[in-house]
Write a protein that holds these residues in place. Structure first.
Motif, PDB file in Angstrom:
ATOM      1  N   LEU A 422     -22.973  18.308  -7.809  1.00  0.00           N
ATOM      2  CA  LEU A 422     -22.645  18.199  -9.220  1.00  0.00           C
ATOM      3  C   LEU A 422     -23.624  19.061 -10.011  1.00  0.00           C
ATOM      4  CD1 LEU A 422     -21.211  16.933 -11.661  1.00  0.00           C
ATOM      5  CD2 LEU A 422     -22.823  15.014 -11.498  1.00  0.00           C
ATOM      6  N   GLN A 423     -23.117  20.050 -10.722  1.00  0.00           N
ATOM      7  CA  GLN A 423     -23.939  20.930 -11.555  1.00  0.00           C
ATOM      8  C   GLN A 423     -23.979  20.384 -12.976  1.00  0.00           C
ATOM      9  OE1 GLN A 423     -25.477  23.687 -10.410  1.00  0.00           O
ATOM     10  NE2 GLN A 423     -24.584  23.706  -8.354  1.00  0.00           N
ATOM     11  N   LEU A 424     -25.201  20.121 -13.479  1.00  0.00           N
ATOM     12  CA  LEU A 424     -25.370  19.614 -14.835  1.00  0.00           C
ATOM     13  C   LEU A 424     -26.325  20.527 -15.594  1.00  0.00           C
ATOM     14  CD1 LEU A 424     -25.761  15.767 -14.195  1.00  0.00           C
ATOM     15  CD2 LEU A 424     -23.724  16.977 -14.996  1.00  0.00           C
ATOM     16  N   PHE A 436     -37.820  17.740 -18.574  1.00  0.00           N
ATOM     17  CA  PHE A 436     -36.524  17.108 -18.360  1.00  0.00           C
ATOM     18  C   PHE A 436     -36.623  16.198 -17.147  1.00  0.00           C
ATOM     19  CE2 PHE A 436     -35.738  21.024 -20.596  1.00  0.00           C
ATOM     20  CZ  PHE A 436     -34.748  20.716 -21.520  1.00  0.00           C
ATOM     21  N   THR A 437     -36.127  14.969 -17.282  1.00  0.00           N
ATOM     22  CA  THR A 437     -36.085  14.024 -16.168  1.00  0.00           C
ATOM     23  C   THR A 437     -34.636  13.591 -15.975  1.00  0.00           C
ATOM     24  OG1 THR A 437     -38.314  13.238 -16.687  1.00  0.00           O
ATOM     25  CG2 THR A 437     -36.965  11.862 -15.236  1.00  0.00           C
ATOM     26  N   TRP A 438     -34.104  13.912 -14.812  1.00  0.00           N
ATOM     27  CA  TRP A 438     -32.707  13.605 -14.497  1.00  0.00           C
ATOM     28  C   TRP A 438     -32.652  12.351 -13.637  1.00  0.00           C
ATOM     29  CZ3 TRP A 438     -28.894  16.581 -16.688  1.00  0.00           C
ATOM     30  CH2 TRP A 438     -29.272  17.818 -17.232  1.00  0.00           C
ATOM     31  N   TYR A 439     -31.688  11.477 -13.966  1.00  0.00           N
ATOM     32  CA  TYR A 439     -31.527  10.216 -13.250  1.00  0.00           C
ATOM     33  C   TYR A 439     -30.171  10.186 -12.557  1.00  0.00           C
ATOM     34  CZ  TYR A 439     -35.520   8.676 -15.995  1.00  0.00           C
ATOM     35  OH  TYR A 439     -36.759   8.571 -16.562  1.00  0.00           O
ATOM     36  N   TYR A 440     -30.182   9.644 -11.364  1.00  0.00           N
ATOM     37  CA  TYR A 440     -28.943   9.471 -10.605  1.00  0.00           C
ATOM     38  C   TYR A 440     -28.895   8.025 -10.122  1.00  0.00           C
ATOM     39  CZ  TYR A 440     -25.487   9.983  -6.875  1.00  0.00           C
ATOM     40  OH  TYR A 440     -24.384   9.830  -6.070  1.00  0.00           O
ATOM     41  N   ASN A 441     -27.848   7.316 -10.556  1.00  0.00           N
ATOM     42  CA  ASN A 441     -27.701   5.892 -10.222  1.00  0.00           C
ATOM     43  C   ASN A 441     -28.956   5.101 -10.597  1.00  0.00           C
ATOM     44  OD1 ASN A 441     -25.167   6.420  -9.288  1.00  0.00           O
ATOM     45  ND2 ASN A 441     -25.658   6.236  -7.129  1.00  0.00           N
ATOM     46  N   ASP A 452     -33.826  22.417 -17.207  1.00  0.00           N
ATOM     47  CA  ASP A 452     -32.701  22.089 -18.081  1.00  0.00           C
ATOM     48  C   ASP A 452     -31.359  22.136 -17.364  1.00  0.00           C
ATOM     49  OD1 ASP A 452     -32.644  24.789 -17.681  1.00  0.00           O
ATOM     50  OD2 ASP A 452     -32.537  25.344 -19.803  1.00  0.00           O
ATOM     51  N   SER A 453     -31.346  22.394 -16.076  1.00  0.00           N
ATOM     52  CA  SER A 453     -30.113  22.306 -15.282  1.00  0.00           C
ATOM     53  C   SER A 453     -30.487  21.824 -13.899  1.00  0.00           C
ATOM     54  CB  SER A 453     -29.404  23.660 -15.209  1.00  0.00           C
ATOM     55  OG  SER A 453     -30.215  24.615 -14.557  1.00  0.00           O
ATOM     56  N   ILE A 454     -29.495  21.231 -13.239  1.00  0.00           N
ATOM     57  CA  ILE A 454     -29.801  20.620 -11.948  1.00  0.00           C
ATOM     58  C   ILE A 454     -28.531  20.507 -11.134  1.00  0.00           C
ATOM     59  CG2 ILE A 454     -29.412  18.217 -12.607  1.00  0.00           C
ATOM     60  CD1 ILE A 454     -31.940  17.495 -11.069  1.00  0.00           C
ATOM     61  N   THR A 455     -28.705  20.478  -9.822  1.00  0.00           N
ATOM     62  CA  THR A 455     -27.605  20.231  -8.898  1.00  0.00           C
ATOM     63  C   THR A 455     -27.858  18.901  -8.213  1.00  0.00           C
ATOM     64  OG1 THR A 455     -27.248  22.584  -8.514  1.00  0.00           O
ATOM     65  CG2 THR A 455     -26.367  21.066  -6.872  1.00  0.00           C
ATOM     66  N   LEU A 456     -26.888  17.972  -8.388  1.00  0.00           N
ATOM     67  CA  LEU A 456     -27.022  16.644  -7.807  1.00  0.00           C
ATOM     68  C   LEU A 456     -26.094  16.513  -6.603  1.00  0.00           C
ATOM     69  CD1 LEU A 456     -27.019  14.334 -10.946  1.00  0.00           C
ATOM     70  CD2 LEU A 456     -28.859  14.531  -9.307  1.00  0.00           C
ATOM     71  N   PRO A 457     -26.601  16.196  -5.423  1.00  0.00           N
ATOM     72  CA  PRO A 457     -25.722  15.854  -4.301  1.00  0.00           C
ATOM     73  C   PRO A 457     -25.232  14.420  -4.487  1.00  0.00           C
ATOM     74  CG  PRO A 457     -28.013  15.770  -3.614  1.00  0.00           C
ATOM     75  CD  PRO A 457     -28.010  16.237  -5.032  1.00  0.00           C
ATOM     76  N   LEU A 458     -23.934  14.263  -4.590  1.00  0.00           N
ATOM     77  CA  LEU A 458     -23.382  12.950  -4.916  1.00  0.00           C
ATOM     78  C   LEU A 458     -23.328  12.016  -3.724  1.00  0.00           C
ATOM     79  CD1 LEU A 458     -20.550  14.077  -7.331  1.00  0.00           C
ATOM     80  CD2 LEU A 458     -22.810  13.198  -7.893  1.00  0.00           C
ATOM     81  N   GLY A 459     -23.471  12.541  -2.512  1.00  0.00           N
ATOM     82  CA  GLY A 459     -23.563  11.665  -1.355  1.00  0.00           C
ATOM     83  C   GLY A 459     -22.221  11.251  -0.797  1.00  0.00           C
ATOM     84  N   PHE A 460     -22.273  10.424   0.241  1.00  0.00           N
ATOM     85  CA  PHE A 460     -21.079  10.028   0.978  1.00  0.00           C
ATOM     86  C   PHE A 460     -20.679   8.580   0.754  1.00  0.00           C
ATOM     87  CE2 PHE A 460     -23.211  13.278   3.665  1.00  0.00           C
ATOM     88  CZ  PHE A 460     -22.257  14.270   3.540  1.00  0.00           C
ATOM     89  N   GLU A 461     -21.568   7.768   0.208  1.00  0.00           N
ATOM     90  CA  GLU A 461     -21.296   6.344   0.148  1.00  0.00           C
ATOM     91  C   GLU A 461     -20.129   6.026  -0.785  1.00  0.00           C
ATOM     92  OE1 GLU A 461     -24.108   7.754  -0.595  1.00  0.00           O
ATOM     93  OE2 GLU A 461     -25.615   7.167   0.889  1.00  0.00           O
ATOM     94  N   VAL A 471     -35.260  13.526 -22.133  1.00  0.00           N
ATOM     95  CA  VAL A 471     -35.835  14.783 -22.596  1.00  0.00           C
ATOM     96  C   VAL A 471     -37.147  14.460 -23.313  1.00  0.00           C
ATOM     97  CG1 VAL A 471     -35.478  16.866 -23.946  1.00  0.00           C
ATOM     98  CG2 VAL A 471     -33.531  15.745 -22.860  1.00  0.00           C
ATOM     99  N   ASN A 472     -38.231  15.096 -22.848  1.00  0.00           N
ATOM    100  CA  ASN A 472     -39.557  14.871 -23.421  1.00  0.00           C
ATOM    101  C   ASN A 472     -40.090  16.200 -23.930  1.00  0.00           C
ATOM    102  OD1 ASN A 472     -42.222  14.383 -24.035  1.00  0.00           O
ATOM    103  ND2 ASN A 472     -42.668  13.236 -22.162  1.00  0.00           N
ATOM    104  N   GLU A 473     -39.977  16.389 -25.248  1.00  0.00           N
ATOM    105  CA  GLU A 473     -40.488  17.615 -25.865  1.00  0.00           C
ATOM    106  C   GLU A 473     -41.818  17.294 -26.523  1.00  0.00           C
ATOM    107  OE1 GLU A 473     -39.152  21.148 -29.014  1.00  0.00           O
ATOM    108  OE2 GLU A 473     -37.706  19.627 -28.376  1.00  0.00           O
TER     109      GLU A 473
END
Length: 749
Positions: A422-424, A436-441, A452-461, A471-473
């Motif tokens: 998943l590209q964000l 930038f701190t990205w959270y998944y689940n 400011d951009s990230i690739t998230l592997p969404l997994g198999f479950e 965002v911390n500026e």
């Protein structure tokens, strides 16, 4: 200027040279031009920043200068220093003295003294004035008396000897004498600064109980009358130990008529007692055995040398006002102007806040609620001046930050189905460096400056998925709420027998993280199927390895589609074709050599089995058989993929003909020459028939076994006459082929 007589000056200069100081024609001068006390609040302060040294050039490593705290408070007062090269420093914690030694010029020592500073380590300090004496290392200077003092260690010395020795000592032209202690501050100074455990200049040797100072300017002055119950005379100072003086008579007859300072455990601090002239001579290891004597210099001459200087520091009960940063707001987001509450810990000082940046402004800077304005986002520094209740001024630097308030937004389409990755990307606005701190689940996935951009592997479950962003500026923070992510069905393909020699039959199994509605397999050989777990056979008619990319498209119950492609999942290796010819096609035992020609295809490895327990890996071998028989010749061929093929052909090593003897004699010396027998390997007994004819055509012998030969006898048991006989033989070889042979044999006797 001091007028020193020429003779005295010569003696003085000679003496100074002997003490490790090199002088020109001028006397050393130590002077502190700062006469006002320096205020100590909490930060260290220099003791004598403007010290002046003249004509002091120390040329001995163990000589030097020292700075002493006269009224030293142990465990509170400390002296520190900024080191000067080539000089050695030693802080004496028991005396409150900083010693500086080493060969150096007066300029170097002046620099060293000017860099000595005072600080107080106690949380509950003793307030008041501290007096400092700056002098040469070989004596201690007491500003109160303006005299110098030395302790001379000399175990066992008598009081009378010590008096003479003291009076023979001089210090820069000052006459020495056993110390006369006129003040409490002098007594404390001698005791604490110079290890003053020994004789001092008092006795009652002339009249018992009439204690006088017997040396120095006070020689003949009575200061005490009586023993331990006595009194001071004329308001003079005395500090006798408890029960002293007692004027005891020693075992050898002497009375205790001479004063010294006490160090025995349990004694009154810094006190005196009386001893005999020899002290306690019978106990050299005891506390009353003489250890030395105290020499005092000054008061006998009309000579004031500037061999020391004095400095004063006023220690105030003060504590640096500290801001309570747990209650003060120093960060402001989305604005460039703010009113600040200056809240202090345990104090309420006078304040002044001024900007250190020319573009910043402060309104109401003398109040505890100043208003700050800045032109741009960033960090700004201000000087905070405070004055506490002890009137101690302090200055600190404080920082206030003004930054953009970011918004945590990113490009996620809630209606789209996403694959494994998943590209964000962040789509808000920032001004300064931002984390930038990205959270998944609900768990932190990755964090970084500028991420400011990230690739998230969404997994198999088979789980629900969500993403969020913080965002911390520069401390200004915004956090998004978790957003749901729709995920394409995850495909897991397993295969049994995915590689091998052609043909291979592979079994495929497909599983998904969510229930699937349809499957579509593409085997990349023109064949497809909609089975969930298909079985498919792959062929490779070529001479090189052939791979097949397998793809599977799955649509789940939510309509999310995903295609998985497995590159080179199936590998089919070419199989060689074995073949050979041999020559001659009919092989007789009389010439049993066979030439083999390899006609195999796509092979690089060869293994021949000739059927007679002999083998070779030659490509086109030549083989010679050693016996008749029917042989199964096999050729196994292989390639670099370990694929093999085998071919088997049969060949016979045939019987040719018998080679019978032409003559025999029953009475021959060799047994084998005594009969006529026709036999050979490869000849069968079945169908065997041998007949012997005489010249008239009559049968004289017949045999149906090659084991039985003609021994020369006829049917009547008698030997046939010598001569030539004709034989006729019929037999079958091991292959069942019928042979007929005839010939002549000569019978001899």
């Amino acid at each position: 200027m001091i007028d020193i007589k020429p003779v005295f000056l010569c003696l003085l200069l000679w003496f100074l040279g002997c003490t490790g100081f090199v002088l020109g024609q001028n006397v050393p001068v130590i002077e502190n031009t700062d006469t006002e006390p320096i205020v100590y609040c909490s930060d260290s302060v220099y003791v004598a920043r403007n010290i002046s040294l003249q004509n002091i050039q120390i040329d001995a490593a163990d000589k030097g200068m020292k700075v002493s705290i006269v009224n030293y408070e142990r465990d509170e007062d400390k002296l520190g220093y900024e080191p000067v090269a080539s000089l050695n420093y030693n802080w004496n914690n028991s005396k409150g003295t900083l010693e500086i030694s080493g060969t150096a010029t007066d300029e170097q020592y002046q620099e060293a003294i000017s860099k000595v500073y005072y600080y107080n380590e106690s949380g509950t300090r003793s307030v008041g004035f501290r007096e400092f004496a700056i002098s040469l290392l070989d004596a201690d200077y007491l500003p109160h008396t303006k005299h110098f003092y030395q302790f001379i260690s000399d175990r066992g010395i008598r009081w009378t000897e010590a008096k003479t020795a003291a009076e023979n000592r001089t210090y820069y032209g000052l006459q020495g004498y056993l110390a006369t202690i006129l003040y409490g501050v002098e007594n404390d100074f001698i005791y604490s600064k110079i290890d003053g455990v020994g004789w001092i200049g008092a006795n009652d040797a002339k009249t018992q109980g009439e204690w006088i100072w017997a040396t120095g300017p006070e020689a003949g002055t009575q200061f005490w009358q009586g023993t331990s119950g006595g009194t001071t005379i004329g308001g003079n100072y005395a500090n006798w130990n408890t029960g002293e003086p007692n004027n005891l008579r020693k075992s050898w007859g002497d009375y205790e008529n001479y004063a010294h300072m006490v160090v025995a455990p349990g004694s009154k601090a810094k006190s005196w007692n009386d001893l005999s002239d020899e002290g306690d001579r019978n106990d050299p290891d005891g506390y009353y055995y003489p250890q030395g004597y105290v020499v005092e210099f000054g008061g006998l001459e009309n000579l004031e040398l500037q061999l020391s200087a004095t400095a004063y520091i006023e220690v105030r009960e003060s504590k640096r006002p500290e801001l309570d940063y747990t209650k003060i707001q120093t960060l402001f987001c989305g604005t460039m102007s703010a009113t600040v509450d200056l809240i202090f810990l345990d104090s309420n000082p006078l304040v002044e806040l001024t900007p250190l940046d020319a573009d910043a402004t402060v309104d109401d800077g003398l109040t505890l609620k100043p208003t700050i304005s800045v032109p741009d986002y960033g960090k700004y520094y201000f000087q905070l001046n405070t004055i506490d209740q002890a009137s101690c001024p302090y200055s600190d630097t404080v920082m206030f930050e003004f930054h953009n308030q970011p918004e945590a937004i990113f490009d996620l389409d809630s209606n789209e189905c996403y694959g494994y990755n998943l590209q964000l990307s962040y789509i808000g606005e920032i001004v300064e460096e931002t984390e930038f701190t990205w959270y998944y689940n609900d768990a932190e996935f990755d964090s970084g400056i500028g991420l400011d951009s990230i690739t998230l592997p969404l997994g198999f479950e088979n789980i629900d998925r969500s993403v969020a962003l913080k965002v911390n500026e520069q401390g200004c923070i915004d956090t998004s709420s978790p957003q749901e992510v729709k995920v394409k069905p995850n495909i897991i393909v397993s295969v049994e027998n995915p590689e091998g020699c052609s043909p291979i039959t592979a079994e495929f199994t497909a599983t998904t993280n969510k229930p699937a509605e349809t499957y579509l397999w593409d085997f990349n050989d023109g064949n497809t199927t909609t089975d969930q777990s298909p079985i498919h056979t792959f062929l490779n008619p070529d001479d090189v390895r052939k791979t097949f990319d397998i793809s599977l498209t799955v649509i789940d119950l939510n309509g999310c589609e995903n295609t998985a492609v497995y590159d080179t999942l199936v590998k089919v290796y070419p199989v060689p074709a074995a073949g050979f010819d041999f020559y001659p096609e009919e092989v007789l035992i009389t010439n049993p050599q066979v030439n083999f020609t390899n006609t195999s295809h796509a092979a690089s490895l060869y293994f021949w089995d000739f059927g007679d327990s002999t083998f070779t890996d030659e490509k086109d071998p030549i083989h010679r058989y050693s016996a008749m028989g029917i042989y199964n010749v096999s050729l196994e061929v292989g390639n670099n993929f370990d694929c093999t093929d085998t071919i088997v052909k049969q060949l016979s090593i045939a019987f040719d003909k018998l080679n019978p003897p032409t003559v025999f004699s029953p009475n021959a010396p060799n047994t084998e020459d005594q009969e006529f027998r026709l036999y050979a390997e490869g000849v069968l007994n079945e169908g065997y028939n041998l007949m012997i004819f005489n010249r008239w055509g009559e049968v004289v012998f017949e045999s149906n076994s090659q084991e039985n030969g003609w021994d020369g006898k006829m049917g009547n048991g008698k030997f046939a006459p010598s001569g030539v006989y004709t034989w006729v033989l019929e037999y079958n070889d091991f292959r069942g082929e019928l042979h007929k042979q005839k010939g002549n044999v000569t019978l001899l006797f």
